[in-house]
Design a protein around this motif. Structure first.
Motif, PDB file in Angstrom:
ATOM      1  N   ARG A   5       0.867  -1.185   0.000  1.00  0.00           N
ATOM      2  CA  ARG A   5       0.000   0.000   0.000  1.00  0.00           C
ATOM      3  C   ARG A   5       0.896   1.225   0.000  1.00  0.00           C
ATOM      4  NH1 ARG A   5      -3.143  -2.098   4.956  1.00  0.00           N
ATOM      5  NH2 ARG A   5      -4.577  -3.549   4.018  1.00  0.00           N
ATOM      6  N   SER A   6       0.626   2.154  -0.878  1.00  0.00           N
ATOM      7  CA  SER A   6       1.382   3.406  -0.936  1.00  0.00           C
ATOM      8  C   SER A   6       2.890   3.160  -0.969  1.00  0.00           C
ATOM      9  CB  SER A   6       1.021   4.310   0.243  1.00  0.00           C
ATOM     10  OG  SER A   6      -0.356   4.552   0.279  1.00  0.00           O
ATOM     11  N   GLU A   7       3.297   2.189  -1.788  1.00  0.00           N
ATOM     12  CA  GLU A   7       4.704   1.844  -1.989  1.00  0.00           C
ATOM     13  C   GLU A   7       5.410   1.332  -0.734  1.00  0.00           C
ATOM     14  OE1 GLU A   7       6.881   4.729  -4.257  1.00  0.00           O
ATOM     15  OE2 GLU A   7       5.133   5.169  -5.495  1.00  0.00           O
ATOM     16  N   LYS A   8       4.635   0.864   0.243  1.00  0.00           N
ATOM     17  CA  LYS A   8       5.187   0.253   1.446  1.00  0.00           C
ATOM     18  C   LYS A   8       4.601  -1.145   1.572  1.00  0.00           C
ATOM     19  CE  LYS A   8       5.869   4.511   4.031  1.00  0.00           C
ATOM     20  NZ  LYS A   8       5.543   5.245   5.249  1.00  0.00           N
ATOM     21  N   TYR A  45       6.703  -3.850   6.859  1.00  0.00           N
ATOM     22  CA  TYR A  45       7.854  -4.723   6.627  1.00  0.00           C
ATOM     23  C   TYR A  45       8.969  -3.817   6.105  1.00  0.00           C
ATOM     24  CZ  TYR A  45      10.464  -8.851   4.970  1.00  0.00           C
ATOM     25  OH  TYR A  45      11.404  -9.820   4.753  1.00  0.00           O
ATOM     26  N   THR A  46       9.769  -3.327   7.022  1.00  0.00           N
ATOM     27  CA  THR A  46      10.804  -2.367   6.653  1.00  0.00           C
ATOM     28  C   THR A  46      12.006  -3.030   6.000  1.00  0.00           C
ATOM     29  OG1 THR A  46      11.739  -2.485   8.877  1.00  0.00           O
ATOM     30  CG2 THR A  46      10.154  -0.711   8.442  1.00  0.00           C
ATOM     31  N   GLU A  54      19.452 -11.293   3.791  1.00  0.00           N
ATOM     32  CA  GLU A  54      19.278 -10.993   5.215  1.00  0.00           C
ATOM     33  C   GLU A  54      18.113 -10.030   5.387  1.00  0.00           C
ATOM     34  OE1 GLU A  54      21.988  -9.768   9.066  1.00  0.00           O
ATOM     35  OE2 GLU A  54      22.576  -8.996   7.114  1.00  0.00           O
ATOM     36  N   ASN A  55      17.306 -10.301   6.414  1.00  0.00           N
ATOM     37  CA  ASN A  55      16.265  -9.354   6.797  1.00  0.00           C
ATOM     38  C   ASN A  55      16.362  -9.149   8.310  1.00  0.00           C
ATOM     39  OD1 ASN A  55      14.937 -11.526   8.065  1.00  0.00           O
ATOM     40  ND2 ASN A  55      13.511 -11.814   6.381  1.00  0.00           N
ATOM     41  N   ASN A  56      15.344  -8.553   8.893  1.00  0.00           N
ATOM     42  CA  ASN A  56      15.364  -8.245  10.332  1.00  0.00           C
ATOM     43  C   ASN A  56      15.465  -9.481  11.211  1.00  0.00           C
ATOM     44  OD1 ASN A  56      14.973  -5.642   9.443  1.00  0.00           O
ATOM     45  ND2 ASN A  56      12.810  -5.569   9.984  1.00  0.00           N
TER      46      ASN A  56
END
Length: 185
Positions: A78-81, A109-110, A133-135
């Motif tokens: 949504r809204s490029e996030k 999801y940063t 790699e992610n959080n």
């Protein structure tokens, strides 16, 4: 030289099979996702509902059936996030670093990587060709579109045991090279 050639081709074949396995598993799970219900999930307040708990079942069962699956979750853009929708990870569960693993409806999801963003914007299946790699650590992930949501909802699976699956090939190659070297004396 022959050992190296066999090693390279064996590793490629194994990596391809792991990627195809992730793709098949994610595609199968995606068939059991209630897309109409997903469209109603916009706030964390819906998580205690019986309908939400029922929506967790296909992903919970998939995760329980295969210990190689570290995560199974759905996300939307949504809204490029990128935002999480359904994550069957039990509340309070932590990874090896002590980070909480559970994501809730609407959590951003940063850590979304470029391939996930591409999959979300183009509605295509994407399975990583190498660990990312992610959080929550290092994983091999697949993002698969779920039909009837304008290509915006995906199921992501991560195989945390990827390196463990490759290790026997690496050890066998090392032993073969060592045996070949020592047999010359």
């Amino acid at each position: 030289m022959t050992t190296y050639f066999i090693y390279q081709h064996s590793m490629k074949a194994l990596k391809d099979e792991i990627q195809n396995s992730i793709r098949r598993t994610a595609s199968a799970i995606s068939q059991f996702i209630d897309t109409e219900f997903h469209q109603t999930l916009t706030h964390r307040a819906k998580e205690p509902s019986a309908a939400y708990r029922e929506a967790l079942i296909p992903q919970e069962k998939a995760q329980a059936a295969d210990p190689a699956i570290a995560f199974v979750y759905t996300v939307i853009m949504r809204s490029e996030k990128v935002f999480f929708i359904i994550d069957p990870t039990p509340e309070g569960e932590r990874d090896d670093r002590g980070t909480l693993k559970k994501s809730h409806i609407g959590d951003e999801y940063t850590g979304a990587i470029s391939k996930m963003l591409y999959a979300l914007t183009h509605g295509e299946q994407i399975v990583e060709s190498k660990l990312t790699e992610n959080n929550w650590g290092w994983f091999l992930s697949g993002d698969i579109p779920v039909k009837n949501l304008n290509g915006k909802l995906f199921v992501g699976l991560s195989a945390s045991d990827y390196m463990g699956r490759l290790e026997p090939f690496k050890r066998a190659t090392g032993r073969t090279i060592m045996t070949g070297f020592l047999s010359r004396f």
